[in-house]
Design a protein around this motif. Structure first.
Motif, mmCIF file in Angstrom:
data_model
loop_
_atom_site.group_PDB
_atom_site.id
_atom_site.type_symbol
_atom_site.label_atom_id
_atom_site.label_comp_id
_atom_site.label_asym_id
_atom_site.label_seq_id
_atom_site.Cartn_x
_atom_site.Cartn_y
_atom_site.Cartn_z
ATOM 1 N N ALA A 1 0.830 -1.202 0.000
ATOM 2 C CA ALA A 1 0.000 0.000 0.000
ATOM 3 C C ALA A 1 0.867 1.257 0.000
ATOM 4 O O ALA A 1 0.553 2.242 -0.689
ATOM 5 C CB ALA A 1 -0.934 -0.006 1.203
ATOM 6 N N SER A 2 1.953 1.234 0.764
ATOM 7 C CA SER A 2 2.862 2.384 0.792
ATOM 8 C C SER A 2 3.528 2.575 -0.567
ATOM 9 O O SER A 2 3.696 3.708 -1.039
ATOM 10 C CB SER A 2 3.934 2.183 1.869
ATOM 11 O OG SER A 2 3.363 2.145 3.155
ATOM 12 N N LEU A 3 3.909 1.469 -1.181
ATOM 13 C CA LEU A 3 4.505 1.556 -2.523
ATOM 14 C C LEU A 3 3.511 2.126 -3.526
ATOM 15 O O LEU A 3 3.868 2.950 -4.377
ATOM 16 C CB LEU A 3 4.974 0.168 -2.975
ATOM 17 C CG LEU A 3 6.383 -0.257 -2.565
ATOM 18 C CD1 LEU A 3 6.644 -1.693 -3.004
ATOM 19 C CD2 LEU A 3 7.432 0.667 -3.145
ATOM 20 N N ASP A 4 2.263 1.679 -3.430
ATOM 21 C CA ASP A 4 1.234 2.185 -4.344
ATOM 22 C C ASP A 4 1.023 3.682 -4.165
ATOM 23 O O ASP A 4 0.877 4.424 -5.142
ATOM 24 C CB ASP A 4 -0.085 1.435 -4.133
ATOM 25 C CG ASP A 4 -0.056 0.022 -4.689
ATOM 26 O OD1 ASP A 4 0.823 -0.270 -5.520
ATOM 27 O OD2 ASP A 4 -0.911 -0.784 -4.291
ATOM 28 N N ARG A 5 1.001 4.137 -2.910
ATOM 29 C CA ARG A 5 0.828 5.569 -2.658
ATOM 30 C C ARG A 5 1.995 6.365 -3.229
ATOM 31 O O ARG A 5 1.811 7.435 -3.827
ATOM 32 C CB ARG A 5 0.696 5.827 -1.150
ATOM 33 C CG ARG A 5 -0.664 5.493 -0.571
ATOM 34 C CD ARG A 5 -0.834 6.096 0.810
ATOM 35 N NE ARG A 5 0.129 5.565 1.764
ATOM 36 C CZ ARG A 5 -0.085 4.490 2.512
ATOM 37 N NH1 ARG A 5 -1.227 3.818 2.404
ATOM 38 N NH2 ARG A 5 0.829 4.083 3.364
ATOM 39 N N GLU A 6 3.197 5.836 -3.051
ATOM 40 C CA GLU A 6 4.377 6.534 -3.571
ATOM 41 C C GLU A 6 4.377 6.544 -5.090
ATOM 42 O O GLU A 6 4.803 7.522 -5.718
ATOM 43 C CB GLU A 6 5.650 5.852 -3.046
ATOM 44 C CG GLU A 6 6.886 6.711 -3.121
ATOM 45 C CD GLU A 6 6.819 7.943 -2.228
ATOM 46 O OE1 GLU A 6 7.493 8.940 -2.555
ATOM 47 O OE2 GLU A 6 6.090 7.912 -1.213
ATOM 48 N N LEU A 7 3.871 5.459 -5.685
ATOM 49 C CA LEU A 7 3.782 5.392 -7.138
ATOM 50 C C LEU A 7 2.783 6.415 -7.660
ATOM 51 O O LEU A 7 3.022 7.080 -8.678
ATOM 52 C CB LEU A 7 3.379 3.982 -7.564
ATOM 53 C CG LEU A 7 3.378 3.672 -9.061
ATOM 54 C CD1 LEU A 7 4.746 3.945 -9.665
ATOM 55 C CD2 LEU A 7 2.982 2.211 -9.283
ATOM 56 N N ARG A 8 1.663 6.566 -6.961
ATOM 57 C CA ARG A 8 0.674 7.580 -7.349
ATOM 58 C C ARG A 8 1.293 8.977 -7.289
ATOM 59 O O ARG A 8 1.093 9.812 -8.173
ATOM 60 C CB ARG A 8 -0.554 7.507 -6.443
ATOM 61 C CG ARG A 8 -1.468 6.320 -6.699
ATOM 62 C CD ARG A 8 -2.737 6.444 -5.866
ATOM 63 N NE ARG A 8 -3.670 5.380 -6.151
ATOM 64 C CZ ARG A 8 -3.732 4.230 -5.513
ATOM 65 N NH1 ARG A 8 -2.888 3.998 -4.521
ATOM 66 N NH2 ARG A 8 -4.621 3.308 -5.839
ATOM 67 N N LYS A 9 2.040 9.209 -6.236
ATOM 68 C CA LYS A 9 2.671 10.520 -6.067
ATOM 69 C C LYS A 9 3.708 10.761 -7.159
ATOM 70 O O LYS A 9 3.783 11.863 -7.735
ATOM 71 C CB LYS A 9 3.328 10.588 -4.681
ATOM 72 C CG LYS A 9 3.958 11.936 -4.363
ATOM 73 C CD LYS A 9 4.529 11.920 -2.959
ATOM 74 C CE LYS A 9 5.219 13.239 -2.636
ATOM 75 N NZ LYS A 9 5.810 13.229 -1.262
ATOM 76 N N ALA A 10 4.500 9.747 -7.457
ATOM 77 C CA ALA A 10 5.551 9.891 -8.472
ATOM 78 C C ALA A 10 4.979 10.111 -9.857
ATOM 79 O O ALA A 10 5.595 10.760 -10.704
ATOM 80 C CB ALA A 10 6.458 8.656 -8.464
#
Length: 322
Positions: free
Chosen positions: A107-116
């Protein structure tokens, strides 16, 4: 913001070349052993040798060949030091994260991917840009973000942040923490436009959306859950922009279709809508707390060097000293 310098497409190619060379047993000759700077004529039968060896031909220009070893030497000479340091850093960060019990969730990776990927029309556009600019696959992108999150977590451990500091940071960065509108969506994906139109007709006759999704949707990840996409932001890169644009015009309880997307033809249902006052404020506060902690912690480059020192990292090949 992620500031680690990317080394470019040749670095990805070099890492791959190293892997291929190791698998092929190209270890008898040191990687940086001098070779003649010129190329060699192709001897009779040179293209039929066992693939993967240091001397096998990887390209030809007229009657001149370029061998795998020549390619390796050229890549090592240009990018070897930077690539080796990157590999060492990743190992050191991984070891320290494991030792400290730091675990990065999907979930943290997904959030960071959305931000990136903010600023791109879709997640695929973001991946395509990384592939063209840096030679990175989607898995490479996620590995890069995993390293970033692990390094940041190591950098801020032990940093104490008060509620007042979080409040002030959020006040100073309203564009970053301003809440966005979210929609609760369900969808049905089918191959043909007429099938989607038929589903819209069935919905107008009172058929249940979830049952139609379970019976007809080609999206295996959501069909069993009645087509539910959950709560998504109106600019979510993981959801087709055409679907989001159509959903934004609907009232709660309304469905629309057919909508042409990369997946096929879709029907979308808006099940909920929430705005600024209903967003998860705690998630925003946690993000602000992390950003503030990073702003007062040592630079990430210093953290990287500290970890290399802690694990006594050494370059044993003098030609690869950085």
């Amino acid at each position: 913001m992620w500031q680690t310098k990317r080394l470019g497409k040749p670095i990805v190619l070099l890492a791959l070349t190293w892997a291929l060379a190791a698998e092929a047993g190209c270890t008898a000759k040191p990687a940086l052993t001098a070779e003649p700077s010129g190329t060699e004529p192709i001897p009779s039968g040179s293209m039929s040798g066992a693939p993967g060896g240091a001397g096998d031909t990887v390209a030809i220009v007229g009657e001149t060949r370029i061998t795998r070893q020549q390619l390796l030497n050229a890549l090592l000479g240009s990018y070897g030091e930077q690539t080796l340091r990157m590999m060492m850093l990743r190992l050191a960060v991984q070891k320290e994260a494991q030792s400290a019990g730091i675990s990065i969730t999907e979930a943290s990776l997904d959030r960071e991917l959305r931000k990136a990927s903010e600023g791109y029309q879709s997640l695929e556009d973001f991946y395509d840009a990384r592939r063209q600019q840096l030679g990175m696959t989607p898995d490479d992108v996620r590995e890069d973000l995993l390293y970033k999150l692990q390094l940041e977590a190591l950098a801020i451990r032990g940093v104490e942040v008060t509620d007042a500091e979080v409040d002030q940071y959020m006040s100073d960065h309203p564009e970053e923490f301003a809440p966005k509108e979210e929609l609760k969506l369900s969808h049905i994906v089918v191959e043909r436009q007429k099938d989607a139109a038929h589903l819209v007709d069935l919905l107008a006759q009172g058929e249940d959306f979830a049952e139609l999704a379970a019976a007809n949707s080609q999206d295996a990840d959501t069909a069993a859950d009645g087509g539910s996409l959950g709560w998504v932001e109106t600019d979510d890169p993981f959801v087709a922009p055409e679907l989001l644009a159509a959903a934004a015009k609907l009232e709660i309880g309304e469905a629309a279709g057919p909508i042409r997307t990369d997946a096929g033809y879709e029907v979308v249902l808006v099940e909920g809508r929430r705005g600024s006052g209903e967003q998860d404020g705690q998630a925003n506060r946690e993000a602000a707390k992390r950003e503030y902690a990073l702003s007062v912690s040592p630079p990430l480059s210093e953290v990287e060097q500290t970890l290399l020192d802690k694990y006594d990292a050494k370059v044993l090949d003098g030609a690869l000293q950085y």
